[in-house]
Design an enzyme around this catalytic site. Structure first.
Site, short mmCIF file in Angstrom:
data_model
loop_
_atom_site.label_atom_id
_atom_site.label_comp_id
_atom_site.label_asym_id
_atom_site.label_seq_id
_atom_site.Cartn_x
_atom_site.Cartn_y
_atom_site.Cartn_z
N SER A 73 0.84 -1.19 0.00
CA SER A 73 0.00 0.00 0.00
C SER A 73 0.89 1.25 0.00
O SER A 73 1.72 1.41 -0.89
CB SER A 73 -0.96 -0.03 1.18
OG SER A 73 -1.99 0.92 1.01
N ASP A 86 -8.20 -3.44 -7.26
CA ASP A 86 -7.74 -3.09 -5.92
C ASP A 86 -8.87 -2.36 -5.19
O ASP A 86 -9.27 -1.26 -5.58
CB ASP A 86 -6.51 -2.18 -6.06
CG ASP A 86 -5.90 -1.76 -4.75
OD1 ASP A 86 -6.62 -1.72 -3.73
OD2 ASP A 86 -4.70 -1.46 -4.74
N HIS A 133 -6.43 -5.97 -1.70
CA HIS A 133 -5.45 -4.88 -1.68
C HIS A 133 -4.07 -5.52 -1.52
O HIS A 133 -3.57 -6.11 -2.47
CB HIS A 133 -5.80 -3.89 -0.58
CG HIS A 133 -5.00 -2.63 -0.59
ND1 HIS A 133 -4.77 -1.89 -1.73
CD2 HIS A 133 -4.36 -1.96 0.42
CE1 HIS A 133 -4.03 -0.82 -1.44
NE2 HIS A 133 -3.76 -0.85 -0.14
#
Length: 228
Positions: free
Chosen positions: A7, A103, A170
């Site tokens: 991330s 995502d 994610h």
């Protein structure tokens, strides 16, 4: 040595990859892996540049420009240079990208931020790809195409690798369920861990790109409509 993060940490990995390389002996094997950090410079469903405006504020507030590639910031607005599609144009260190084409963080904050869906048409789709209607899926496929286009340079980089699957998720490298297990997502029957290993140890070129949703039955799809 492998510099990695997921991330925001994946984005930081991209930004600092070559600096990390520079701090280690020249004869060391140094590579970088960014997981779910390939944030797109794309308009949202109303055409607003939500993510671009956000990054502009981040660069201004935190003084990030000094950490970005000098060539890039001389050619365009510095906030554009924080987007991975610009960063990878200048990275010299071998790089691997792990990213889902759907995502969920980007769908919820880049493509369909809450402010761009005042009537709640996207409410369920934002929380679960399995709740999306055909029109919404068409929008998501367009977002997928934008990601693949942004990755085009890496697709032609002999030292680069990628695992781009069609899952609604994610980060994927930090959980055994998605990294390497009997139920992990696969592309061409390879897990993320197997693909990264082949790339890191130079066993073979690894450019795994999944077919569009809903073609991959091995995907791990997050569903935020279910009680936790």
């Amino acid at each position: 040595a492998l510099l990695t993060g997921c991330s925001a940490g994946g984005l930081a990995t991209l930004i600092h990859c070559d600096d990390f390389r520079a701090h280690l002996p020249k004869d060391a094997t140094v590579k970088c892996l960014a997981d779910a950090g390939f944030f797109l410079d794309e308009p949202d469903i109303l055409g607003n540049r939500t993510m671009s405006n956000f990054y502009h504020d981040v660069v201004q507030l935190q003084g990030v420009a000094k950490s970005l590639h000098k060539k890039c910031i001389t050619e365009m607005e510095p906030s554009k240079c924080i987007f991975p599609q610009q960063i990878i144009k200048n990275i010299r260190t071998p790089l691997f990208i792990v990213n889902p084409t759907y995502d969920f963080w980007q769908i919820q904050h880049v493509l369909v931020p809450t402010g761009s869906d005042p009537d709640g048409y996207w409410r369920r789709c934002r929380l679960s790809i399995q709740k999306c209607d055909s029109t919404q899926i068409e929008n998501l496929q367009g977002f997928r195409s934008s990601l693949l286009k942004a990755l085009s340079k890496l697709q032609h980089d002999k030292e680069g690798g990628m695992f781009i699957n069609s899952c609604f998720v994610h980060c994927q490298t930090w959980m055994a369920e998605t990294w390497h297990s009997s139920n992990s997502p696969r592309i061409n029957n390879k897990t993320i861990a197997e693909s990264v290993g082949d790339w890191y140890f130079n066993r073979k070129v690894t450019k795994e790109i999944d077919c569009p949703y809903p073609c991959n039955p091995t995907c791990y799809h997050m569903d935020f409509t279910q009680p936790s």
